[in-house]
Design a protein around this motif. Structure first.
Motif: not given
Lengths: 334, 566
Positions: A110-116, A216-217, A264-268, A313-322
């Motif tokens: 994230i730290g490199v990808g978003i600015p790039m 992310i880039v 979110g998806l990538q984290t999973g 994985y499913v919980l992470v995705n749920l958090l992303v949706d929320i």
């Protein structure tokens, strides 16, 4: 909102049931079993039969499955044949390492990808832009283990800048509280231990973070390009708002919406990528443990770990949706 | 995990192995043993292990990584000479055996205490022997007590309770072990870590015998995981399982010469390449299972490659094809075909081109250092012409043989299975045989296929546990309960071999026993159930400043003599 969360949690049940059946069938379809692994290279068929009988591996599969399921409902995934201890215990020992690694890999991505991505979009068509597009293609295509191996070889073995294996220098006598080594070091004020654990995370995190970084880039770049051409940005510019304000309040905020989903998806996904990275770096997380479990046909560990990872994985995705619902008022959660 | 991920894993492992490093700069190693003040004594040694130990109660162990650590914290009545295979006194200063070979009297060392302060004496010895004999339930699983069952043959409540009759503490320092049958395995087997004498107090306090467990696995006891208590030069400190590190520290109250090092950390690094690079980076001080391909690189970088004397055997096994449900080739029942295969293989060539320096051609199914080895056996010289002729006579010219070999593994006796297969297959094709290769993953696919008699011919071997001929040829060729050899060799029947092995094992007089084993070796080479190929020396490697580690053919290295020089 609450109903939405509850509904999503209920959707977990069929997913996990299906997964557990598949896993169970797949593992038993593998040639050989834990007996051969446990009894070594001169095990006679008789000894293997005796072992299977002793551990109930000779019963019909459906009997074994329902017994496994019944226990799994109480979070009891049985015992690891390799470690002679409950699978859940082993998981809780190893998971913190993988979480640390995944978090740092995401921070890097994230730290490199978003600015790039942002810079590439703002300089649309420039050399920098093309370089970032090509770079992200390469980043997605390069096999994780190959990159991990190269990074180790270059920065740990040849140059000796960073540690290349393990989670902490073994000569540091660190106190363990949570099994999150960096956190433990901070909690106990053993700064050396925390710093050393952090250094051990750098190379594996870069290896693991490269694919999400590349994605992310690309997403950021595409998303910023989209947003810049939106009506509301034109309106804001026309209103005479300062460029910086427009960028901050209109462009970046809106452009980050699709990026947050990707994150979110990538984290999973990273949780599974950890197997290869952890193997190369001899990093004691769930990935390395899974690899060993395959070698030793440690069914209990494979089943338990994969199911627990699926829940995560499913919980992470749920958090992303929320979070997506909270970030973007246009998404109506019914 | 998906099938694809598994494939990717396999591919990654293969790729990692394939990437060989042409140039390995010995990076700026500081050569410190961790403790800047490390002189000829003290300091911390970090040793790279290939796998995690299972636990620390050696009575339940059968794998090398567990034994490596157990050997430093536990001791048995007997041990083996540093760097050799001779029996030497350990906790027993001396022993005598009666004429009939059934009663062993051990004079115990005085003034020894266990790590928890409990006195070591005859009662402690008998407590341990009785403990093993009375194991129940899961502790009787072959995966838990492989060595007890291999040596003593049964438990108190088994249908066949085995050869252990009892143990008597005659006085404080005299223990008498009685057997009901003579076996050549005793006393040599008592040097195995599995028969270490542990503290009765700690065993009882931490419920050492109660191997609980569910249907799918054993749960090790608190004793085995956290409180192993022996008499050895090091005491157990902790096992950081998340990080794969076992720490043992010097036992200040050791009865003998105390260890030089303050502590040893055994760190698990599964990948061989990673172990080498960690050594080169200076984060570990040594490791085991050095790939022969790395010897030169490591020596050029100033490391010490310590080559062990070979104590193993590699053979090419034949399947007689008597096992139901397998489609093994009956051609191998004709001894002329087996002899032809033996004559076809250029073993000199194999030893010089494929095996590390110090390897030798095998003529018995045991290394020359084992009592019972003999020169006086049929040797089947390399002679392709003779091989063709024999095949012709047997009417087996052009026979197809399914040749099984393992992938993804490197064993001390078989460093590179694929290369070994290539060379032997080529030799066999040379004399007109047709070879159908079958490559399988070592564990469990290959082992299972071979042990159940699926292969026509296959590569396998064995590293000896202690200096006893039966541990080699008895393991391979003794008869099973159905009066046949194991399925691995196609369940052949050879009563004269079985008889010779049983007689040798039961001979109380050592001189007779050696003769009987030599006779067994002769008979085996006449019958030729397999072709012995080679003995290879495995190696460990340590940094320049590590002194006093004596490589042992039994992989029974004693770390108490190790020092870190400046």
């Amino acid at each position: 909102m609450l109903r939405f969360i509850v509904r999503r949690l209920f959707q977990l049940i069929p997913i996990l049931l299906g997964l557990s059946v598949l896993l169970f069938a797949w593992l038993r379809a593998l040639p050989g079993g834990p007996a051969q692994a446990a009894l070594g290279e001169r095990a006679t068929p008789e000894a293997i039969a005796q072992y299977n009988e002793l551990f109930g591996l000779d019963e019909p599969l459906y009997v074994q499955y329902f017994r496994f399921l019944g226990r799994a409902l109480t979070l009891d995934f049985g015992n690891s044949t390799q470690y002679g201890r409950p699978v859940t215990e082993v998981f809780l020992e190893r998971f913190p390492g993988t979480i640390e690694l995944t978090l740092l890999a995401m921070v890097f991505a994230i730290g490199v990808g978003i600015p790039m991505g942002y810079v590439a979009a703002r300089r649309h068509g420039s050399f920098l832009d093309s370089a970032s597009v090509v770079g992200s293609l390469v980043g997605v295509a390069i096999p994780v283990f190959f990159l991990a191996y190269l990074l180790r070889l270059l920065f740990a073995v040849e140059l000796g800048w960073l540690p290349g294996s393990g989670r902490q220098d073994v000569r540091i006598d660190a106190t363990r509280i949570t099994n999150f080594y960096v956190l433990d070091g901070l909690l106990t004020r053993e700064w050396d231990a925390a710093w050393d654990a952090l250094l051990h995370l750098v190379l594996p995190a870069i290896a693991l973070g490269t694919i999400p970084l590349a994605i992310i880039v690309r997403i950021t770049r595409a998303s910023v390009l989209d947003v810049v051409n939106e009506d509301y940005v034109r309106t804001a510019n026309a209103k005479g708002l300062a460029t910086a304000t427009v960028r901050r309040r209109h462009v970046v905020r809106n452009a980050l919406l699709p990026v947050s989903t990707t994150i979110g998806l990538q984290t999973g996904l990273l949780l599974s990528g950890a197997v290869l990275t952890e193997t190369v770096f001899a990093f004691g997380g769930v990935g390395l443990t899974l690899r060993d479990a395959i070698t030793y046909r440690d069914f209990a560990v494979l089943q338990g770990f994969i199911l627990m990872l699926a829940v995560v994985y499913v919980l992470v995705n749920l958090l992303v949706d929320i979070s997506y619902g909270l970030l973007d008022p246009r998404v109506r959660v019914r | 995990m998906s099938r694809r991920a598994t494939r990717a894993l396999a591919a990654s492992a293969a790729a990692l192995t394939a990437v060989t490093l042409s140039a390995c700069a010995s990076s700026d190693r500081d050569g410190e043993g961790g403790d800047p003040a490390a002189e000829a004594s003290g300091g911390t040694l970090v040793f790279g292990a290939a796998g995690d130990p299972a636990m620390f109660d050696p009575a339940f162990a059968s794998d090398g990584e567990t034994f490596r650590i157990a050997r430093q914290i536990h001791e048995g009545l007997l041990t083996t000479s540093a760097g050799g295979t001779e029996l030497e006194p350990a906790l027993a200063e001396d022993w005598e055996v009666t004429e009939d070979g059934l009663e062993y009297t051990f004079d115990l060392r005085e003034g020894v205490t266990f790590h928890d302060g409990t006195d070591f004496n005859a009662e402690a010895v008998c407590f341990n022997f009785d403990r093993w004999h009375n194991f129940e339930g899961l502790a009787q699983s072959p995966s838990a007590t492989y060595y007890y069952q291999a040596v003593f043959g049964g438990f108190a409540d088994s249908p066949d309770p085995g050869i252990y009759e009892g143990c008597e503490a005659v006085d404080e320092n005299t223990a008498v072990i009685t057997l009901n049958r003579v076996t050549s395995k005793i006393p040599a087997a008592l040097s195995l870590p599995a028969f270490s004498i542990q503290s009765p107090t700690a065993l009882q306090e931490y419920d050492a015998d109660n191997l609980a467990g569910s249907e799918d696995a054993i749960t090790y006891t608190e004793y085995a995981l956290e409180h192993p208590t022996g008499t050895g030069p090091f005491t157990f400190e902790n096992w950081d399982r998340g990080n794969g590190e076992v720490t043992i520290v010097r036992n200040e109250d050791y009865w003998g010469e105390p260890a030089k090092l303050d502590r040893i950390i055994f760190r698990t690094i599964p990948e061989g390449n990673t172990r080498r690079q960690e050594l080169q980076a200076g984060t570990i001080d040594g490791y085991d299972f050095v790939s022969p391909a790395d010897y030169q690189t490591l020596e050029d970088d100033g490391f010490q490659v310590l080559v062990r004397d070979p104590f193993n055997i590699l053979y090419l096994g034949f399947n007689h094809g008597n096992v139901e449900g397998t489609n093994a080739n009956p051609a191998l029942q004709d001894e002329r075909v087996r002899q032809a295969v033996a004559h076809a293989i250029n073993r000199e060539e194999i030893v010089t081109s494929l095996l590390p320096e110090g390897a030798e051609v095998a003529i018995n199914f045991m290394p020359p250092t084992v009592d019972g080895w003999t020169e006086d056996v049929r040797t089947y010289e390399y002679d392709p012409e003779r091989a063709r002729q024999l095949l012709e006579e047997a009417g087996a010219a052009g026979t197809t043989l399914r040749f099984y070999y393992p992938t993804d593994v490197s064993r001390p006796y078989l460093p590179d299975p694929a290369a070994m297969f290539q060379v032997i297959a080529e030799d066999l094709r040379e004399v007109g045989l047709t070879i159908e290769p079958v490559a399988l993953q070592w564990n469990p696919d290959y082992l299972q296929a071979v042990q159940s008699g699926q292969a026509d011919i296959h590569l396998l071997g064995w590293t000896g546990d202690y200096n006893d001929a039966y541990n080699f040829i008895g393991t391979f060729f003794a008869e099973d309960q159905n009066n046949q050899a194991s399925a691995e060799f196609g369940a052949f029947s050879a009563p004269e071999i079985f008889e010779a092995l049983a007689q040798a094992d039961a001979a109380p007089d050592p001189a007779d026993r050696i003769e009987l084993y030599q006779e067994a070796n002769r008979l085996i080479k006449e019958f030729l159930p397999a072709v012995p190929i080679s003995h290879s020396p495995p190696a460990l490697v340590v940094a320049e400043n590590v002194q006093g580690l004596e490589p042992s053919p039994l992989t029974a290295e004693d770390f108490s003599t190790v020092t870190l020089e400046d």
